[in-house]
Design a protein around this motif. Structure first.
Motif, short mmCIF file in Angstrom:
data_model
loop_
_atom_site.label_atom_id
_atom_site.label_comp_id
_atom_site.label_asym_id
_atom_site.label_seq_id
_atom_site.Cartn_x
_atom_site.Cartn_y
_atom_site.Cartn_z
N ARG A 66 42.73 10.59 47.39
CA ARG A 66 44.17 10.72 47.63
C ARG A 66 44.97 10.16 46.46
O ARG A 66 45.98 10.75 46.03
CB ARG A 66 44.55 10.00 48.93
N ALA A 67 44.52 9.03 45.92
CA ALA A 67 45.22 8.42 44.79
C ALA A 67 45.14 9.31 43.54
O ALA A 67 46.14 9.48 42.82
CB ALA A 67 44.64 7.04 44.51
N TRP A 68 43.96 9.89 43.26
CA TRP A 68 43.83 10.78 42.12
C TRP A 68 44.69 12.03 42.31
O TRP A 68 45.32 12.52 41.37
CB TRP A 68 42.37 11.19 41.92
N HIS A 69 44.71 12.56 43.53
CA HIS A 69 45.49 13.77 43.81
C HIS A 69 46.98 13.53 43.57
O HIS A 69 47.67 14.34 42.92
CB HIS A 69 45.25 14.21 45.26
N LYS A 70 47.47 12.40 44.07
CA LYS A 70 48.90 12.09 43.90
C LYS A 70 49.24 11.83 42.44
O LYS A 70 50.31 12.24 41.97
CB LYS A 70 49.26 10.88 44.77
N ALA A 71 48.35 11.15 41.73
CA ALA A 71 48.61 10.86 40.32
C ALA A 71 48.64 12.13 39.49
O ALA A 71 49.52 12.30 38.63
CB ALA A 71 47.55 9.89 39.79
N ALA A 72 47.70 13.03 39.73
CA ALA A 72 47.69 14.30 38.99
C ALA A 72 48.93 15.13 39.32
O ALA A 72 49.53 15.76 38.43
CB ALA A 72 46.43 15.08 39.31
N ALA A 73 49.33 15.12 40.60
CA ALA A 73 50.52 15.87 41.00
C ALA A 73 51.77 15.33 40.31
O ALA A 73 52.70 16.09 40.01
CB ALA A 73 50.67 15.81 42.52
N HIS A 74 51.80 14.04 40.07
CA HIS A 74 52.92 13.43 39.36
C HIS A 74 53.10 14.05 37.98
O HIS A 74 54.23 14.14 37.46
CB HIS A 74 52.68 11.92 39.23
N PHE A 75 51.99 14.51 37.38
CA PHE A 75 52.04 15.13 36.06
C PHE A 75 51.94 16.66 36.14
O PHE A 75 51.60 17.31 35.15
CB PHE A 75 50.93 14.56 35.18
N GLY A 76 52.18 17.21 37.33
CA GLY A 76 52.30 18.65 37.47
C GLY A 76 51.02 19.42 37.71
O GLY A 76 50.98 20.63 37.52
#
Length: 215
Positions: free
Chosen positions: A23-33
């Motif tokens: 979940r943390a990796w998913h949200k972090a990647a989404a932050h960068f599009g």
């Protein structure tokens, strides 16, 4: 014959942290599009934080977004993970298996890709993890390479004074299984009951639960 030592992974094996890490990796990647898929998130399991960050940065670049540095990605990701992982529950049978090793005087080592500081936060609610005194962390200064390289398991066996081939390694990720096999350990893989049996590598004993372990 029982094991000369038991070498335990942590995330997804002793503690149910993997969905939280994903979940943390998913949200972090989404932050960068970049939206990471389930298969990509699965590939991150078992690897060291910096190795995962480098891979996610490549995926962000491949998606057409402007990729951050690994440091910038981790600056977004780590607060998310730090807030989530202390809530992780123990995997079913994990505490009992560790206690069984102690009762049978089987030496143990924790072989994790997580940093020492991350393990401290994750393990704080789980006092039974203190029974595993020998540890190899992802940021261990004596570690040349992380999983899927065999180095973490070889280092753990060395610190216990045991032959890797006589050790039982317990893993759940593809990277961890590859590392333990390359080290020559007898490998036990905790895999979901609905996982493809054909995906279990040769020479690996499949476990549906840690409660299935016997010697």
């Amino acid at each position: 014959m029982g094991p000369a030592a038991c070498l335990f992974d942590l995330d997804g094996l002793l503690l149910d942290t993997e969905p939280l890490q994903a979940r943390a990796w998913h949200k972090a990647a989404a932050h960068f599009g970049c939206q990471l898929g389930a298969e990509q998130l699965l590939r991150l399991r078992g690897q060291r934080r910096l190795d995962c960050a480098a891979l996610v940065c490549r995926w962000i670049a491949a998606s057409g977004s402007n990729p951050p540095s690994s440091e910038a990605l981790l600056a977004v990701r780590q607060p998310l993970a730090d807030a989530l992982v202390p809530t992780a529950a123990a995997m079913d049978g994990a505490a009992e298996l560790v206690q069984m090793c102690r009762d049978h005087q089987v030496p143990m080592a924790l072989v994790t890709s997580s940093t020492q500081d991350a393990v401290r936060r994750k393990a704080a609610p789980h006092r039974w993890l203190q029974l595993i005194e020998v540890r190899v962390y992802g940021d261990d200064p004596a570690l040349a390479a992380g999983k899927p390289a065999p180095d973490p398991f070889l280092l753990a066996a060395k610190r216990l004074g045991r032959n890797p081939g006589d050790c039982w390694a317990f893993e759940d990720s593809a990277a961890g299984i590859e590392a333990a096999l390359a080290a020559g350990c007898q490998v036990y893989a905790l895999l979901p009951s609905d996982a493809d049996a054909q995906a279990t590598p040769a020479g690996v004993t499949r476990l549906n639960s840690l409660r299935d372990v016997r010697w």
